[in-house]
Write an enzyme that holds these catalytic residues in place. Structure first.
Site, short mmCIF file in Angstrom:
data_model
loop_
_atom_site.label_atom_id
_atom_site.label_comp_id
_atom_site.label_asym_id
_atom_site.label_seq_id
_atom_site.Cartn_x
_atom_site.Cartn_y
_atom_site.Cartn_z
N GLU A 155 0.86 -1.19 0.00
CA GLU A 155 0.00 0.00 0.00
C GLU A 155 0.89 1.23 0.00
O GLU A 155 1.96 1.24 0.61
CB GLU A 155 -0.90 0.01 1.24
CG GLU A 155 -1.76 1.27 1.31
CD GLU A 155 -2.93 1.16 2.28
OE1 GLU A 155 -2.84 0.38 3.23
OE2 GLU A 155 -3.92 1.90 2.07
N ASN A 210 -11.94 -2.92 0.22
CA ASN A 210 -11.06 -3.18 1.35
C ASN A 210 -11.76 -2.76 2.63
O ASN A 210 -12.24 -1.62 2.73
CB ASN A 210 -9.77 -2.36 1.23
CG ASN A 210 -8.93 -2.45 2.50
OD1 ASN A 210 -8.34 -3.48 2.78
ND2 ASN A 210 -8.92 -1.39 3.29
N GLU A 211 -11.86 -3.66 3.57
CA GLU A 211 -12.51 -3.40 4.86
C GLU A 211 -13.85 -2.69 4.65
O GLU A 211 -14.26 -1.86 5.46
CB GLU A 211 -11.61 -2.57 5.78
CG GLU A 211 -10.41 -3.34 6.27
CD GLU A 211 -9.56 -2.60 7.29
OE1 GLU A 211 -9.81 -1.40 7.54
OE2 GLU A 211 -8.63 -3.22 7.84
O1 AHR Z 1 -2.42 -1.44 6.85
C1 AHR Z 1 -2.81 -0.14 7.12
C2 AHR Z 1 -4.32 0.05 7.05
O2 AHR Z 1 -4.96 -0.74 8.00
C3 AHR Z 1 -4.95 -0.37 5.75
O3 AHR Z 1 -4.89 0.63 4.80
C4 AHR Z 1 -6.36 -0.63 6.14
O4 AHR Z 1 -6.96 -1.58 5.31
C5 AHR Z 1 -6.25 -1.10 7.57
O5 AHR Z 1 -7.18 -0.53 8.38
#
Ligand code: AHR
Length: 658
Positions: free
Chosen positions: A46, A390-391
């Site tokens: 990321e 994501n999440e």
């Molecule tokens: O890994 C850091 C962050 O943690 C990510 O961007 C997110 O998906 C999670 O909450």
């Protein structure tokens, strides 16, 4: 002395007592269980902590496109913060609108630089830098010190590309140089003659005659006038696998050494974005760098989109890993006050995902496959997984997931889809679980998946890190993760993938408390968690062997965690043991029903007497695995486990079928 070490020493007599209790680790070698999937260990990238921009992406110029002040739609600057329309606040990372750039005036030169939006290079790069020279003096120009200094290595080549224009017939002989931060030492220089007229791209190669860890790039003129610059880029010639627009070799090598089964990209919360406009839009990140559109990323800094979709897919191919791409699910990051696309517009987001997939694996004569070919890669890339969001959570997620999944499955049935949630009304192949916590929560989670539903979706532990109460990432964290990962291996009939997060951090911009690989502009440090990952991934057995510790204890009360499997190719029993206690411990290992064993076995151990010890840039090898051999007297033997350790034993069975 560190307080924790002091406490550990106080506890040492107790440890000795504890260690005196006879413990047996029994492996039923003759009762092989389920297969351990080759997909179990991957990596998660990321753009956070300058992981790419100023990190893995080898670009040396900070704010190369002069777009750092560009806000996501609907957002505003509020003092030192960026504020979205939904009132989410993020830090503002830059100090002035030409962050990274300084005016250089030598020998009485006078002039100025400013950000300009007249006659832009293109609509994706609406700003440029205007250099006005009134008195040329010895030289007047601009300097860029990169991401906390440019690292020049003596003898190495650096490739400079820049765009420039002037009004009318004005032309300059432009001096470009690699030099020290104060400009006194020059390591390489060249003159580009006749710079000016309409926007044009210029290329210069420079060989550094001396090294400097904290150098800068300058572009200067020696007569009065005005010149505009945009997309000024400096790359080291040496990149990972010699790719153009490539990656820093030392950081990419750290990834290669993990031999990841897959690479997840672009994240992480960043896939959602601060709002929909701010989501990662893969189409902005392909093609010539001057055509790309950067973004103020969700972690508060400008990202050029230089490490884009194509470079990511190329990295996967270069690592021999499958690509796991995360698409936006039709709304921005839940945690940051999600902005939802209206229901009738979700199809546009679905199309965005389908186009990305076509770019990655579509035929070279399809619309996006042809773009891939035009960008130098006619063959498909190894995209195998698409994660939808994501999440992301809530009712809308379920509805959108179905829309995405149906469209993707219809066109690309060979892809595996990953969901952020278990869904009641839709089939889910793999679900992504995330876990962050303190050491106890990780040690206790050794058995977390023992009772997971074997009839439900498979599980991908897409983000995990022991990131609380562990300093900046100490050995305790690594051992707690090791125990957790042994639990995943044991349950790998249902847990089929995992990836630590976040992957990288620049030591000068740490947005997340604990991360796997640290770096500055010249050095890299692999944390002990990295070594755990590498040890476990490179010693992943093919088949599970039932393993138990006698007397049995719950993970909460246990100092020992063990798991064994069989490496079929080498006929080795692979036994992995975590000893979390601050003292060495003798255990009896019993290999029940094994064949005849080779007299010597291999042992790889990661340990340190101080469980709070950490690797750092200045001292990167405080905790590193060491390999030795030891004698095997028979199927039952005593073994001494070091204090605070992860140990991998590889014991060959002779004459066994491969
Ligand atoms: O890994 C850091 C962050 O943690 C990510 O961007 C997110 O998906 C999670 O909450």
């Amino acid at each position: 002395m560190k307080p924790t070490l002091f406490i550990a020493l106080l506890l040492a007599p107790l440890a000795a007592l504890h260690a005196a209790e006879p413990v047996r680790i029994v492996v039923d070698v003759d009762q092989p269980g389920h297969a351990v999937p080759a997909t179990l260990y991957g990596i998660f990238f990321e753009e956070i902590n300058h992981a790419g921009e100023g990190g893995l992406y080898a670009e040396m110029v900070l704010n190369r496109d002069f777009e750092m002040t560009t806000l996501p739609k609907g957002a505003k600057w509020a003092g030192n913060l960026l504020r979205t329309a939904d009132d989410w606040q993020e830090r503002k990372w830059f100090g002035n609108e030409l962050w990274g750039w300084q005016f250089v005036a030598d020998g009485g030169a006078r002039g100025s630089i400013r950000l300009d939006d007249r006659e832009p290079l293109n609509d994706r790069n609406p700003h440029s830098l205007r250099l006005t020279v009134r008195e040329p003096g010895a030289r007047a120009g601009v300097a860029n010190g990169g991401f906390w200094g440019m690292n020049f290595v003596a003898g190495r080549w650096y490739d400079l590309t820049f765009h420039a224009r002037t009004d009318g017939a004005e032309r300059f002989d432009l001096n470009v140089a690699l030099e020290s931060a104060n400009g006194r030492d020059r390591y390489a220089s060249a003159v580009v003659c006749g710079v000016g007229g309409a926007w044009k791209e210029y290329h210069v190669s420079l060989q550094a005659q001396a090294g400097d860890r904290c150098g800068r790039l300058t572009l200067s003129v020696n007569r009065a006038g005005t010149v505009w610059f945009d997309v000024v880029s400096l790359f080291p010639r040496d990149t990972f696998q010699n790719r153009t627009n490539g990656l820093r070799p030392d950081l990419a090598q750290a990834l290669a050494d993990l031999k990841p089964a897959f690479v997840r990209f672009p994240g992480g919360a960043i896939a959602g974005g601060l709002n929909l406009d701010n989501r990662i839009q893969w189409k902005n990140s392909i093609g010539p760098i001057a055509q790309r559109k950067g973004t103020m990323n969700l972690w508060g800094y400008w990202t050029s989109s230089g490490l884009g979709f194509h470079e990511y897919l190329q990295l996967c191919e270069d690592l021999g890993a499958a690509a796991l791409w995360v698409c936006n699910p039709g709304f921005s990051d839940n945690y940051r006050h999600a902005e939802y696309a209206p229901a009738d517009q979700v199809k546009e987001f679905v199309q965005e995902a389908l186009d990305a997939i076509e770019y990655a694996i579509g035929p070279a004569d399809s619309k996006w496959g042809a773009q891939r070919a035009a960008n130098g890669h006619p063959a498909p890339f190894p995209l195998r997984y698409v994660e939808i969001g994501n999440e992301a959570s809530g009712k809308v997620y379920g509805t959108n997931y179905v829309q995405f999944a149906e469209a993707i499955r219809a066109k690309y049935p060979a892809l595996t889809l990953i969901s952020n949630q278990r869904l009641k009304d839709a089939p889910v192949e793999i679900v992504d679980d995330h876990k962050y916590g303190n050491p106890s929560s990780f040690f206790n989670a050794y058995g977390q998946y023992d009772y997971a539903d074997r009839n439900g979706p498979k599980i991908y532990v897409g983000e995990y890190a022991c990131s609380r109460d562990v300093g900046e990432g100490n050995l305790t964290a690594a051992l707690a993760e090791a125990a957790f990962l042994l639990g995943l291996e044991r349950n790998s009939d249902v847990v089929v993938m995992s990836s630590y997060a976040p992957l990288f951090f620049h030591v000068n911009d740490i947005a997340w408390p604990v991360n796997l690989i640290g770096f500055d502009n010249a050095r890299v440090v692999r944390r002990s968690s990295y070594h755990v990952q590498r040890m476990l991934a490179s010693n992943r057995p093919d088949i599970v062997l039932p393993t138990r510790i006698e007397p049995a204890a719950t993970p909460k009360d246990s100092d020992l965690f063990a798991f064994a499997g069989l490496d079929r190719k080498s006929s080795e029993i692979v036994l992995k043991i975590v000893n979390r206690f601050a003292a060495p411990r003798s255990v009896t290992i019993h290999l029940n029903g094994s064949g005849p064993l080779a007299k010597k076995a291999r042992m790889i151990a990661l340990h340190h007497d101080d469980s709070t010890a950490e690797n750092s840039l200045d001292d990167p090898e405080v905790i590193v695995p060491r390999e030795t051999t030891f004698a095997i007297p028979g199927a039952e033997f005593q073994h001494m486990l070091p204090a605070n350790s992860l140990t991998v034993l590889r014991i060959t069975q002779e004459g066994r079928m491969k």
